[in-house]
Design an enzyme around this catalytic site. Structure first.
Site, short mmCIF file in Angstrom:
data_model
loop_
_atom_site.label_atom_id
_atom_site.label_comp_id
_atom_site.label_asym_id
_atom_site.label_seq_id
_atom_site.Cartn_x
_atom_site.Cartn_y
_atom_site.Cartn_z
N ASP A 112 13.11 39.64 -19.78
CA ASP A 112 12.90 38.20 -19.93
C ASP A 112 12.27 37.81 -21.27
O ASP A 112 11.66 38.63 -21.96
CB ASP A 112 12.05 37.66 -18.78
CG ASP A 112 10.71 38.37 -18.65
OD1 ASP A 112 10.65 39.59 -18.93
OD2 ASP A 112 9.71 37.73 -18.28
N GLU A 170 9.03 39.82 -16.18
CA GLU A 170 7.72 40.46 -16.41
C GLU A 170 6.69 39.44 -16.86
O GLU A 170 5.53 39.51 -16.46
CB GLU A 170 7.86 41.56 -17.47
CG GLU A 170 6.59 42.39 -17.67
CD GLU A 170 5.57 41.74 -18.59
OE1 GLU A 170 4.36 41.92 -18.35
OE2 GLU A 170 5.97 41.05 -19.55
N GLU A 171 7.12 38.48 -17.68
CA GLU A 171 6.17 37.53 -18.25
C GLU A 171 5.51 36.65 -17.17
O GLU A 171 4.38 36.21 -17.35
CB GLU A 171 6.86 36.64 -19.29
CG GLU A 171 7.34 37.39 -20.53
CD GLU A 171 6.20 37.96 -21.37
OE1 GLU A 171 5.03 37.68 -21.09
OE2 GLU A 171 6.50 38.70 -22.33
N ARG A 209 -3.02 56.49 -22.55
CA ARG A 209 -4.24 57.10 -22.01
C ARG A 209 -4.08 57.25 -20.50
O ARG A 209 -3.36 56.48 -19.86
CB ARG A 209 -5.46 56.24 -22.31
CG ARG A 209 -5.53 54.95 -21.56
CD ARG A 209 -6.80 54.21 -21.86
NE ARG A 209 -7.90 55.16 -21.89
CZ ARG A 209 -9.04 55.01 -21.23
NH1 ARG A 209 -9.23 54.02 -20.54
NH2 ARG A 209 -9.99 55.88 -21.26
#
Length: 425
Positions: A112, A170-171, A209
């Protein structure tokens, strides 16, 4: 003395042989890395055209009709089994190896765009005014397509199944959950799931990480109600919600500074205040609304923030003779990388760019990412990839951000390296 000298000489010979072996292995690895990147760079022109086409036709969250159709078409062209409409606009391409294998890996990219007016001066500038790819999802989609194309042509290079997951929205933090709720992992089983995001850092580098990498994001609303009144003649007769909100905003700052442990990260910000009228500046409003966001990296801090916002709002309202209504909405969960999968992601990245170009303990970010929900369902890891060539210094979510096409081969090679590693060990 002679025995000591002989022992020292023998030690130095063994040390030299060991160093030579390491150098030979590193040289061999570098050649292998360069070989893979050279192969992928042969696809550069084709992939750049795909990326620029997606960039020119951006689509907002849960509107990715054209993008998902393009993705499905390319996957079918390259011989993958394609399922569309997963979580509305999600696409999954399934690729099985030529050799039998029982393991399966999931690779995810988001599709998106953002609500933003593009200011790039390029031939493939957004054709939709007010919508643009300002977060590099056009690049994410393209790199995963590139990996699908390469692996479809090299099915003998791995043993098992690869699920290429192209996610919408996703946004707006809804796409991952939509696909999961549409039985993503039941329909397309994976032993591990991996994600990637570009960052405007040095091209040819990766960073990651274990543990918390990206923050949980929450939103809160506080509404204070009082009597209101005349701001000149009757201020002493009113309960003033404007003074109350000022005290509340100052008190909010004590949550992070005095309630959250100093070694934990947290952010509380006010984003909007609504009340009163500029036309009637002598009228004290009877209601004021405050909205903000909160970010945290652990559930304990998240719960603490929610509790303290409620306590401060209600107790201060009582002290000022007013009432408070608090709404706290938990949104994104913290993105937590699994230890074992983080090690594997590091190994795959090192196989592409070398150990010195992979940061293995990146500082956590207070940005949120809905891939976090997938990591609640399956073990996996999320990694950042640099895409700055020395000139593209613009930040994500800015109107002049443009994914660097020269970075595409690094992302494609990372996915290939990860698949070969995971489905051959």
């Amino acid at each position: 003395m002679i025995r000591f000298l002989l022992s020292t000489i023998l030690y130095l010979i063994l040390l030299q042989n060991h160093i030579s072996l390491i150098c030979a292995l590193e040289e061999s690895e570098t050649k292998m890395n360069n070989s893979l990147l050279m192969e992928v760079r042969d696809m550069q022109e084709e992939l750049a055209m795909i990326r620029q086409d997606i960039h020119a036709h951006p689509e907002m969250a849960m509107e990715e009709k054209r993008t998902s159709a393009l993705v499905a078409s390319k996957l079918r062209e390259w011989g993958l089994t394609v399922t569309e409409g997963v979580g509305q606009f999600g696409v999954v391409g399934t690729l099985t190896s030529a050799k039998p294998g029982n393991l399966s890996i999931g690779l995810r990219a988001d599709m998106d765009a953002l609500e933003l007016i593009e200011r790039n001066n390029v031939s493939y500038v957004s054709t939709k005014l007010g919508t643009m790819h300002a977060c590099g999802h056009d690049g994410h989609t393209t790199m995963l397509l590139g990996a699908a194309k390469y692996l479809s042509e090299h099915r003998d290079s791995f043993c098992g199944t690869v699920q290429f997951i192209f996610q919408p929205a996703e946004e707006r933090l809804a796409g991952a959950v939509a696909m999961i709720n549409d039985s993503l992992f039941e329909r397309f089983p994976v032993d591990a799931i991996y994600g990637l995001h570009n960052v405007p850092e040095q091209m040819g580098t990766f960073s990651i990480r274990p543990g918390p990498l990206m923050a949980a994001s929450d939103y809160w609303d506080v509404t204070f109600r009082g009597t209101g009144g005349h701001g000149g003649a009757g201020a002493h007769l009113a309960t003033d919600v404007t003074v109350l909100q000022a005290q509340f905003i100052m008190a909010l700052q004590t949550i992070v500074s005095r309630n959250v442990n100093a070694i934990d990260a947290a952010v509380i910000s006010v984003g909007a205040i609504q009340s009163g009228s500029f036309v009637s500046a002598n009228v004290m409003p009877s209601e004021i609304r405050i909205r903000g966001t909160a970010r945290s990296l652990t559930e304990s801090v998240r719960d603490l923030i929610e509790r303290r916002i409620n306590e401060l709002a209600n107790h201060l309202a009582t002290a000022f003779g007013c009432t408070a209504h608090v709404e706290y909405r938990q949104g994104h969960v913290t993105l937590v990388n699994h230890d074992e999968q983080t090690k594997r992601a590091i190994k795959a990245a090192e196989a592409v760019v070398g150990s010195t170009n992979v940061t293995k303990n990146r500082e956590p970010s207070m940005v949120s990412e809905d891939f976090a929900f997938m990591l609640l369902e399956r073990p996996g890891a999320f990694i950042f990839m640099g895409n700055n060539d020395g000139t593209a210094l613009n930040k994500l979510h800015s109107s002049d951000y443009n994914f660097n096409d020269d970075a595409i081969p690094y992302g494609v090679a990372y996915w290939i390296s990860l698949v070969r590693q995971e489905l051959n060990d």
